[in-house]
Design an enzyme around this catalytic site. Structure first.
Site, PDB file in Angstrom:
ATOM      1  N   ASP A 171       0.880  -1.166   0.000  1.00 37.71           N
ATOM      2  CA  ASP A 171       0.000   0.000   0.000  1.00 37.71           C
ATOM      3  C   ASP A 171       0.919   1.217   0.000  1.00 37.71           C
ATOM      4  O   ASP A 171       1.562   1.529   1.011  1.00 37.71           O
ATOM      5  CB  ASP A 171      -0.900  -0.044   1.247  1.00 37.71           C
ATOM      6  CG  ASP A 171      -1.911   1.094   1.257  1.00 37.71           C
ATOM      7  OD1 ASP A 171      -1.625   2.155   0.683  1.00 37.71           O
ATOM      8  OD2 ASP A 171      -2.982   0.922   1.869  1.00 37.71           O
ATOM      9  N   LYS A 196      -6.006  10.272  -1.573  1.00 38.92           N
ATOM     10  CA  LYS A 196      -5.071  11.022  -0.738  1.00 38.92           C
ATOM     11  C   LYS A 196      -4.155  11.897  -1.599  1.00 38.92           C
ATOM     12  O   LYS A 196      -4.620  12.767  -2.293  1.00 38.92           O
ATOM     13  CB  LYS A 196      -4.303  10.043   0.150  1.00 38.92           C
ATOM     14  CG  LYS A 196      -5.226   9.048   0.882  1.00 38.92           C
ATOM     15  CD  LYS A 196      -6.067   9.735   1.927  1.00 38.92           C
ATOM     16  CE  LYS A 196      -7.240   8.957   2.493  1.00 38.92           C
ATOM     17  NZ  LYS A 196      -7.288   7.545   2.495  1.00 38.92           N
TER      18      LYS A 196
END
Ligand SMILES: Cc1ncc(COP(=O)(O)O)c(C=O)c1O
Length: 396
Positions: A171, A196
Site C-alpha cells: 500500500d 489522498k
C-alpha cells in the site's frame, strides 16, 4: 521521461479531435458501434472509459509498470486484490500498524469466509520469516504505516515472500510513487488510496491497483469490470487535474512535515514524534535507503490525558479535524476515535495505538503558520494546566 513530466504528459495527449489541451470528461455510459461487436476500443463505461484510461495510464507510468486499474475507492481496489488472490484456507500477513479499513475488511469480510489473517510486526524480519508458511498467499505491507509511520523493508520482505511463492502487496498511499517505487524493490502489486496525495485536494474518493506482470494483473482487471466498483469519469478527471502537481505538492508536504517534526521533537508536552525523517525514528536508515524522501505525514503522542488530546485536536486554526490525509489543506486526526475506531480498544492497546496519538497531514500551507498553530496549542495546554494547579486568590 522524468517524474514531473510524466505527471503532466503520460497518458495525457491533447484531445485528438479538437486539440483541446485538457481532455474532456467522457461522461458517457456507452459507445456507438460501427457494426455489432466492432467498436473503437470502448463498449461500455464500466468496462472502459477514455477519461479513466488516461488516469490509469499516468498511474502506471508513475509507478513504472504497464498495468493499472482505477477503482471507486482505495478499499474497492484492496477488495479486488484480496478477492483475486485469497481462497478459503489461504493465509495473509498484515502489519500490526495496518490501516484500520484494511484490518476491518480482512477481519470482518475475509476471515469469516475462511481466510486466515496473521497480523504481525512486519518491521521485524524474523517475525515475517516465522509467519510465512506454505499457505501464505499474500504478504500485505504498508510503508510508512498508518498511523505510526513505521517503515517496512520492502526488498527484504519481498525476498522472504517470494522464496515461498507468496505475492507482496504494498500500500503505497503514504509515500506515493514520488518518494517510493515499490516495484523496483520487489513488490508484485501496489495499491493506492488515490483519494489522498495522488488526487491531492480532498475532493474525491478513488483507488487503484497496479502490477507489472500481466498474469498477476489479469484477475484484478477482470474483477474491476466483473464486480464494477469503478470511479466516475468526473472523479478520474479531478485526479488527472490534481496529479499534475504531485511532485510540487509532495515537496511542500515533506518540507512542512519536517518543520513540524523538528518543532515537536523534544517539546516537554510531546511524548514522542513519529516521522521517518528524524534520526531517532526506528526505520530512519531503511527509509533513507528505500525512499527518496520521508513523506508528508507526522504523528505524535501528546503528553496528556485523552480529554486534553481531544481538546488540542479540536481547536487548531489551520488543521481541520477530519479523517483522510494528503490534501492541500492541513488535517489533524485522532486515530483512536476516528480512522482506527474500528479496531477494538484492547486490540489498539496491544498494537501500541495510544489514545494520546495524533496524526497530522500538513497541507501545502506555509510551514511557519502550521508550526505556530501547533505550538500555540501546546502553550494553551500548559496555561490551562497551570491555571488548574494555581492556588485561587481568595485562598491566599
Ligand atoms: C493507507 C491507506 N490505505 C487505504 C485506504 C483506503 O482508501 P479509501 O478511503 O480511498 O477507500 C486508506 C484510507 O484512509 C489509507 O489511509
Amino acid at each position: 521521461m522524468k517524474f514531473a513530466t510524466k505527471t503532466i504528459h503520460a497518458g495525457q495527449p491533447s484531445e485528438p479531435e479538437t486539440g483541446a489541451l485538457v481532455a474532456p470528461i467522457f461522461q458517457t455510459s456507452t459507445y456507438e458501434q460501427e457494426e455489432p461487436g466492432r467498436d473503437k476500443g470502448f463498449s461500455y463505461s464500466r468496462t472502459n472509459n477514455p477519461t479513466r484510461q488516461r488516469l490509469e495510464e499516468v498511474l502506471a507510468a508513475l509507478e513504472g509498470v504497464p498495468f493499472a486499474a482505477a477503482f471507486a475507492s482505495g478499499l474497492a481496489a484492496e477488495n479486488a486484490v484480496l478477492q483475486a488472490y485469497l481462497r478459503p484456507g489461504d493465509e495473509v500477513i498484515i502489519p500490526l500498524d495496518v490501516y484500520g479499513g484494511t484490518y476491518r475488511i480482512l477481519n470482518k469480510v475475509y476471515q469469516p469466509i475462511g481466510i486466515v489473517v496473521r497480523q504481525i510486526e512486519t518491521g521485524d524480519l524474523d517475525a515475517v520469516q516465522a509467519a510465512i508458511g506454505k499457505k501464505t498467499r499474500l504478504v500485505w505491507i504498508e510503508s510508512p504505516t498508518n498511523p505510526r509511520l513505521l517503515i517496512n523493508d520492502i526488498a527484504a520482505i519481498s525476498k522472504l515472500a517470494h522464496a515461498s511463492g507468496a505475492l507482496v502487496v504494498v500500500d503505497n498511499t503514504f509515500a506515493t510513487p514520488y518518494f517510493q517505487q515499490p516495484f523496483q524493490l520487489g513488490a508484485d502489486i501496489v495499491v493506492h488510496s488515490v483519494t489522498k496525495y495522488l488526487a491531492g485536494h480532498s475532493d474525491t474518493i478513488q483507488g487503484a491497483a497496479l502490477a507489472k506482470d500481466p498474469s498477476v494483473f489479469e484477475p484484478i482487471k477482470f474483477l474491476q469490470n466483473a464486480t464494477g466498483a469503478v470511479p466516475s469519469p468526473f472523479d478520474c478527471w479531478l485526479t488527472l487535474r490534481g496529479i499534475k502537481t504531485l511532485e510540487l505538492r509532495m515537496q511542500r508536504h515533506e518540507e512542512n512535515a519536517t518543520a513540524i517534526a523538528n518543532a515537536l521533537n523534544g517539546h516537554p508536552l510531546v511524548k514522542r514524534v513519529y516521522f521517518p525523517g528524524l534520526a531517532n525514528h526506528p526505520g530512519h536508515a531503511i527509509a533513507q535507503r528505500q525512499m527518496s524522501g520521508f513523506g508528508g505525514m507526522v504523528s505524535f503522542e501528546l503528553n496528556g490525558t485523552k480529554e486534553e488530546v481531544v481538546e488540542f485536536a479540536s481547536s487548531r486554526t489551520f488543521f481541520a479535524l477530519g479523517e483522510s490525509l494528503g490534501g492541500v489543506k492541513a488535517l489533524i486526526c485522532h486515530p483512536a476515535t476516528m480512522t482506527h475506531a474500528s479496531i477494538p480498544a484492547e486490540a489498539r492497546a496491544e498494537l501500541g495505538l495510544s489514545d494520546a496519538l495524533l496524526r497530522l497531514s500538513p497541507g501545502c500551507e506555509s510551514a511557519d503558520d502550521l508550526v505556530e498553530d501547533l505550538l500555540n496549542g501546546l502553550a494553551q495546554l500548559e496555561r490551562l494546566r497551570s491555571s488548574k494547579t494555581a492556588i485561587p486568590a481568595t485562598a491566599q
